[in-house]
Structures are given as C-alpha cells and as structure tokens.
Design an enzyme around this catalytic site. Structure first.
Site, PDB file in Angstrom:
ATOM      1  N   ASP A  58       0.826  -1.201   0.000  1.00 27.79           N
ATOM      2  CA  ASP A  58       0.000   0.000   0.000  1.00 27.79           C
ATOM      3  C   ASP A  58       0.865   1.257   0.000  1.00 27.79           C
ATOM      4  O   ASP A  58       2.049   1.228   0.310  1.00 27.79           O
ATOM      5  CB  ASP A  58      -0.922   0.007   1.217  1.00 27.79           C
ATOM      6  CG  ASP A  58      -0.148  -0.021   2.529  1.00 27.79           C
ATOM      7  OD1 ASP A  58       0.872  -0.733   2.583  1.00 27.79           O
ATOM      8  OD2 ASP A  58      -0.549   0.665   3.481  1.00 27.79           O
ATOM      9  N   GLU A  59       0.247   2.363  -0.346  1.00 26.23           N
ATOM     10  CA  GLU A  59       0.789   3.711  -0.157  1.00 26.23           C
ATOM     11  C   GLU A  59       2.194   3.876  -0.743  1.00 26.23           C
ATOM     12  O   GLU A  59       3.175   4.093  -0.043  1.00 26.23           O
ATOM     13  CB  GLU A  59       0.784   4.073   1.329  1.00 26.23           C
ATOM     14  CG  GLU A  59      -0.617   4.081   1.907  1.00 26.23           C
ATOM     15  CD  GLU A  59      -0.676   4.390   3.383  1.00 26.23           C
ATOM     16  OE1 GLU A  59      -1.744   4.839   3.838  1.00 26.23           O
ATOM     17  OE2 GLU A  59       0.326   4.189   4.097  1.00 26.23           O
TER      18      GLU A  59
END
Length: 850
Positions: free
Chosen positions: A531-532
C-alpha cells in the site's frame, strides 16, 4: 522566512562556542518544555493554505540565572504533521524526515531566560488527541560530538490511580477549538453529560443465557446450575489431548482443574457429513458435559465455550445445549509490532485471549518504516540497525528516533523477535488453533529494510567486497525521484526495478519459510502490504528501462505485486495485501488465490473496493478503519488515546453494531469522521449473486502505543465485540440487497431491527461487564474501564451509569475527596466522576462535572 532563519542559524552556530557535556546535561535536566495546541482550525492559514492548525512551543529554564546563554544545541522532537510555517525570531524549526523535526537557535537567540522563549508554527494537517503529541525530546550539540540526552520535562509518566499515561509537557485541552479540525467538523466533546444523553443504560438483570461470542443456537435444558468448583475428569475419543491443552489451561487459570471423582467432560471427535470444520455441539446435563465435533478445532472451541459459560465467582454454569459454527472462516486480529515493538509476552497473552473468543488469524505486522522486528539469518543489519531507534542521523547504528522513541536502545519501543521467539509464537498460536499471517511491508513502508541494507552496503564496501555490497541493495543511487509518503518520508520505498530487490525478498521469504518449517507450522499466507507507494520511481533509470520492456505495463506497484504474488504462489503460499495496492494489478497476471484487506473508509464509499475485489474471486477480509481500527479513540475526547483520521470514536458498542455483510447500510446508522450524515450508493458496485466476504479483521496499529499496557487498553474490551461479529451473525443484521443506496433518510433498518439489536446489546453488555471483565482480570489484562455517563437532575441529585454494567462509580466532591456514588444522595458541588474496577483498586478516566 523559514529558509532565511535556518541560514542565519547555521551562520550563528558556526561561530558559537562548543557546548560541553556538563552544559548539555544541565540543559536536559532543567529545560522546561511547554507545548500548547492553540487552535485545530485557525481562521486563517499562512501561505494560502486551505487548512492548517496552529500550535505554540515554549522553552524555558527553571534556573535560567545559573546558565550562560548557550546556543550550540539542537533539539529533536516528533511532530506527526510536518511544520510548514514558523513564527518566532529566536528559534527555527526544520523537518528532518518522517515526523522528526529539529529546533535550533537563530542569530537572534539571546538565551532562554527566566520567562523562556517560544515559537509558533502551523502544520497542514491536524493533531487533536493528546496521544498524538509525542514525548522524549532529545537535545544534542549541533555537531553531534556528545551523547544526546532526553529532556526530562518531556518524558511521560504513569498515573498511579488509573495506570494511564500523563504528559506534563502538554498543556491542557480545554475547548472545542482544540477538537474540531474544520468548519464542517461537528465532532462532539464526549463528556459526562454527552454520554448521559447518547449512551444506553444497562438494564438490571440477574442472569443472561449465552456467552461471548454468541452461539448459533443455545437453549436451557434443565433448571439449576452445574458446579465445576470440585473440578472435572476428562474423557477423550478421536482426539489427542494436545489439541485441547490450551483450552484446559484456560479452565485451570479460571479455577477449574482436573480431579478424580468430579464432573465428567467427554469430548468426541469424528467426521460428520456436511458439518463445518470448526463447528461443535455442547450439552451440559446432569453431572456431565459432552462435546461433539468434526475436528480438533471444533472440540477446542466447544471446550472454550465451557469456559465462556463459566461464572468466575462460583465456578458454575447453566445446563444448556449448544449447536454452533462460525459465520466467517477468517476471524482476525492485526498487530503492528513494527512502529513500536510489542514484547513476546504480549503476543502470547493476546493469542490466549483471541482463542478464548474464537478468533483464528493473527496478522503479525513485522516490518515498516520505523522498525524491522524479525531476525533473518544472514542479514544481521535488519535487527542490529533497524530494530532500534536512536539519534544517529547517518543511520548506521539505528534508525531515526521517530514517534518519540528517545535515545536508549533498551527502550520498550525497540526490539525484535529472535528466530526462537518467532518459532515459539508460531507453536503457541498453533496450540490455540490460530494461524499466523506474517507481514513485512513492501514496496512502500520499507524504510527500515532500506536503511538496514544501506548499512550493510557501507560495511561491505569498507571491507572491499563490492559484489556482496550490491547483492541486497534496495535503492538506486541514480534515482532522482522526489516524493513524500503518507507518513512524510522521502526515502521509504524500495526500488522495484532492481534485481537486488528481488534477491532480498527471496532471501527474506526463504528464511521465513525455514522458521515455519522449524516450528512445524505451515506458512499458508504471506501479507506483502503493497500500500501507499504513490510518487516513487518516476525518475529511476532502472524503472524507465523496465517500463519499456514490459508488455501491457499498468503501474510499477502493480508490476511488483504481480511478480511477488506469482513467486509466492509457486512456493504454495497465498499472497495477501491491502486493497489500495492490490487494486493496481492486472487481474490476469495474478494467481487464483489472493487475499485483499479492504480498508477504505465506509463514509467514502469504502464498500466499492470490497465489492470489486470480492467479485474478482478474491478472499476479501473486511478491514474498514471506521470500526475495525483499534488505534482510534473509544470516544472523541482529547484524553482518549488514538489516531483520528478515519473515526473519532470507536467504542465497544460501535464494534458490536457492525454489519460486515452489508457495508453500505452503515450510512443509515453511522456518521462520517466529522460527525456528518453521509450517503452510500451501491448501484454501480453491487456484489454478484452468491459472492461473500472471507471474514473480518481488527487492527491494532502502534504509532501511539509505546507500551504493552497502552496496547491492551486499546484492545479490551473491543476485542470481544470484534469476536462477536466475526463468529455470530445476529438476527437484527440487515441483509445485503444489491444496488441499494443508504443514508440517514432511508429506513431499511426499521424499528423491529432496532429493538432486536437493543435486546442483543443488553445481553452482550451484561456478559462482558458481569462475566468477561472478571476473566480479563484473572489474566491481568489492562482493559479500559469505561467513563461514566452522568447528569444532575432537577432535584440536585447525580444520576450516573456506565456503558457496561458491573463497575462501581465514584464522585469527587468540592474538597477533592472521592466517595462511592449512591443515587438519591446530595453530595454538594461535585467536581468529577469516574468508574472503578469491580475487582481491583484501578480507576478509569475521570470526567468533569463542572
């Protein structure tokens, strides 16, 4: 303005007389830091920012007259949201990396003086709970010749009465301007009167039929209760004792032991056509208890239900018949040990409680930007460097002291699990019928790994071994990409276009597999995070070259996930990841079996990604932060520990009310993070017929949890409500209907369901307050004592209650003394009110009544 101040500072520091070790120590001991949150939503923001918040930091000295005006110092402190505008002539503040900031003297600095010096500053985003303001400011000389010191006034303390953290450096939060972050933020200050108006009072009752989590079917079979005070004898058929040993240990901890000539507990395990593998039947009759199950796990849960039915006071249980099976196959808890370390004892203790309430997946988050917590054979730097935070700006000995870590290597926020520790955790989890899902976050959230491998690179280069130095390097020196992660790092994403990156990942996975093999516990699922990562790799020569070689290229993150997922599948391991990253992939390039943790907020149409990934045939684990993130406060009050970006209040009742099978329906019963009504439209994102979610998971992120006690406070009793929703689908839950839209104006959750939910809550609240809290006490768990809902009646009496029953209430009178609360009694002016543990002298957080 900030740049000019820093330039002046550097010129001034170059000409300043070098500070001595004695002077540095005196500053650390005598400097008084006072931090004030002035306004979480100022009327105007500098530099045309749309939103900001204003704080003031004051530095002063108690013995200013005894100290010379020393300027050769630097103060490092954690500020979660980077500072972008500074007002003050004598002090300058600069952002180092992540949350780490540095205060230094400018050329106009004249010494701290008796009144101290102050600086005001603005950040683009808010910090509004007291736990978001980190402790342990570090002071050093500018050149870092001397050993850094923690400024004594910035250390937190523990209140003897409540066991909760105190922050003497942080000034009191007194008003709504410190709580609301925007003009449209309607978040309430949840004081005693607010709770009185909005919480439901427990209804008095003698007993309740049931346990936590509630079985599918339970019925009383005979009057009276069966006592286990004299113990039990065990008879087994089709099952080995080792498979239920952990449940027997729980009974012993609660006071029920094996003895001759006592109540008989018979356990029969045999395959039953069509029976769910975790199901069981339990019959308490006469002077015996009979458990039947199709598997050892089902038998284990049947025995845990005996413990669940048990009254701790007299060790008796009602005579009942139970037929039971779980609603979800995946019933998980995610524990972040990377940001701040959790001890091995904490993990083992948590496994015990998970098993007691029939949770079966432990998602162990072992690496992130702030720490790597698992020893990997052949890569010692991962734990020698990246398992510790201290003030080493070169990060050759440790990582930067993010999140108020301080400087001591033996601090509780530092640490790692040795190979044997991890093996012990795996075996302990297996004995409690829990699968461990390890996670070492990549390619983002990888700063700890990157810095460890850079330290390895430097060490091997110094030895002249260039080939081995490059072997596991995770960054490309020629990469000129400038980015900032969600946690404000500019160097936390490994380069997914380098062969050395995949050599590193293969090495780590190989060693993790070997640890599982050593433990005799199969590695079924590995969670890569994924993620991210927005903004990375754009100026990487290696990535530009790779992009030209890959057909139908979608994204760098998608390419990475596809590659790692297939590698895992080839090893017989299912890949797991967070839904935002998993959405970057090309479906045709993914293996057949994929786990996606759907973590988009419900008030932002979070149901859409959950439905999309489930429709793709993936195993979707509901991870909605609005309700499953236990790092958020129980209530919107500054004193309640926690983050605030997705929810301002996640109390035990909210977790209990969750309907994971019908995510959009919550728009009818809940509000957004700013306490505003919201709309959830499912017309374009419907689940296909027959598609179901794999399960639900709670999450204990640890940015603001520096001790095991703080972590337990956030877990309990919310963990019990999570188990209730993961195991049992209640009658009142609103069935999913494809294509519906929900809002505060729709009325699908009708009066009948509301009444059913209220009755069910009263049952659950009674069982937790009157039965399960005592069991948590037996285990020594530091659960949250509820705050008190209270109001003054027209007759001048105090009326008060707690969300969960069973807690004594105390009031503080005008003389400062605390007295037991009794209804229909005049106390005179009352300052505050609090609850007390029914079994110990520990008190909960007090609320003002003035």
């Amino acid at each position: 303005m900030v740049r000019n101040l820093i330039l002046l500072l550097l010129v001034f520091a170059a000409n300043a007389q070098a500070i001595t070790a004695l002077q540095l120590e005196r500053l650390a001991q005598q400097l008084q830091v006072h931090y004030t949150l002035i306004d979480a939503n100022p009327d105007s923001c500098p530099e045309q920012k749309e939103a900001c918040y204003l704080s003031e930091l004051t530095l002063s000295l108690a013995n200013a007259e005894d100290l010379e005006p020393i300027s050769d110092w630097a103060i490092y402190f954690s500020q979660l949201m980077p500072i972008y505008a500074v007002q003050g002539e004598q002090l300058a503040i600069e952002h180092v990396n992540g949350d780490l900031h540095r205060i230094r003297a400018t050329s106009q600095f004249t010494g701290f003086g008796e009144a101290g010096v102050s600086v005001r500053f603005y950040t683009e985003q808010s910090q509004i709970t007291r736990s978001e303001f980190m402790p342990n400011y570090l002071i050093s000389d500018v050149e870092h010749r001397l050993e850094p010191q923690v400024i004594a006034s910035t250390q937190s303390a523990v209140d003897d009465t409540t066991g909760l953290e105190q922050q003497p450096y942080l000034q009191a939060f007194t008003g709504i301007k410190q709580l609301r972050v925007s003009d449209d933020d309607k978040t309430p200050w949840m004081g005693a009167e607010y709770l009185y108006q909005h919480q439901v009072r427990p209804k008095p009752r003698d007993t309740v039929l049931g346990l936590v989590p509630q079985p599918q079917h339970i019925a009383r079979t005979a009057p009276g209760r069966l006592s286990l005070s004299k113990g039990f004898t065990l008879q087994l058929k089709g099952i080995e004792r080792g498979a239920i040993e952990a449940a027997l240990k729980r009974l012993a901890t609660l006071g029920v032991h094996e003895r001759q000539a006592a109540v008989s507990i018979e356990i029969h395990v045999s395959e039953q056509a069509g029976a769910p593998p975790e199901s069981y039947k339990l019959n308490v009759r006469g002077e015996s208890i009979v458990i039947q199950a199709p598997s050892a796990t089902g038998a284990f849960y049947g025995l845990q239900s005996v413990a669940g039915l048990l009254n701790s006071d007299d060790l008796s249980l009602e005579r009942v018949a139970i037929e039971d099976a779980p609603h979800y196959g995946f019933r998980g808890l995610h524990i972040d040990v990377a940001r701040n370390f959790r001890t091995k004892a904490f993990i083992l203790n948590t496994i015990e409680q998970m098993a007691a309430y029939k949770l079966n997946k432990l998602h162990l988050h072992l690496a992130d930007d702030e720490g790597w917590r698992l020893a990997i054979d052949g890569l010692p730097e991962l734990t020698e460097v990246a398992a510790t935070r201290c003030l080493d700006l070169a990060e050759q000995r440790c990582l930067l002291p993010q999140l108020g870590a301080g400087h001591l290597s033996d601090s509780g926020v530092n640490g790692f699990y040795s190979a044997q520790d991890y093996v012990d955790i795996l075996r302990y989890a297996q004995a409690h019928h829990i699968e461990v899902v390890p996670s070492l976050d990549m390619p983002g959230h990888s700063r700890a790994a990157i810095k460890a491998m850079e330290a390895r690179h430097q060490r091997l280069l110094a030895q002249g071994d260039k080939q081995r130095a490059r072997q596991y390097r995770l960054v490309e020196p020629q990469d000129r990409t400038q980015y900032r992660s969600i946690q404000h790092y500019n160097d936390n994403t490994l380069n997914i276009c380098l062969p050395s990156t995949y050599r590193f990942i293969d090495k780590v996975l190989l060693e993790v597999q070997r640890l599982h093999q050593r433990a005799g516990v199969a590695l079924h699922t590995y969670h890569i995070g994924a993620d991210e990562t927005a903004g990375a790799w754009l100026a990487s020569p290696a990535c530009q070259q790779l992009k030209g070689k890959v057909a139908d290229f979608s994204s760098f993150n998608g390419y990475f996930i596809e590659k790692i997922s297939q590698s895992l599948a080839n090893k017989g391991i299912k890949v797991g990841g967070w839904s935002d990253g998993m959405g970057d992939v090309r479906l045709a390039n993914m293996p057949a079996h994929v786990q996606s943790n759907a973590w988009a907020t419900l008030s932002d149409n979070g149901h859409e990604v959950a439905h999309q990934h489930a429709n793709q045939g993936w195993d979707v684990v509901i991870s909605s932060p609005d309700v499953t993130y236990f790092d958020f406060p129980y209530q919107s009050h500054p004193q309640e520990r926690g983050n605030h970006w997705a929810s301002r209040a996640v109390d035990t009742r909210k977790v209990f009310e969750f309907m994971p099978d019908n995510l959009p329906a919550h728009a009818e019963i809940w509000r957004s993070v700013k306490n505003q009504p919201y709309h959830a439209d499912d017309s374009e994102s419907s689940l296909q017929p027959g598609v179901q979610f794999a399960g639900v998971q709670g999450h204990l992120w640890s940015e603001m949890l520096r001790t095991d006690r703080q972590a337990e406070y956030m877990l309990y009793p919310r963990l019990l409500a999570l188990a209730e929703r993961a195991w049992h689908k209640p009658q009142w839950a609103l069935p999913y209907v494809a294509g519906r839209s929900y809002s505060a104006d729709t009325e699908f959750f009708d009066a009948q369901r509301q009444q059913q939910r209220e009755q069910d809550w009263q049952r659950f609240a009674y069982l937790v307050g009157e039965r399960e809290i005592a069991k948590l006490e037996k285990y020594g768990r530091f659960y949250r004592i509820p705050t008190v809902a209270a109001s003054t009646t027209k007759q001048g009496y105090i009326d008060a209650f707690t969300l969960l029953p069973g807690f004594a209430i105390e009031v503080q009178t005008s003389d400062g003394q605390w007295q037991p609360f009794k209804g229909n009694k005049h106390y005179g002016p009352v300052r505050a009110i609090r609850a007390r543990s029914p079994l110990t002298q520990r008190r909960g957080r007090a609320l003002s009544l003035q």
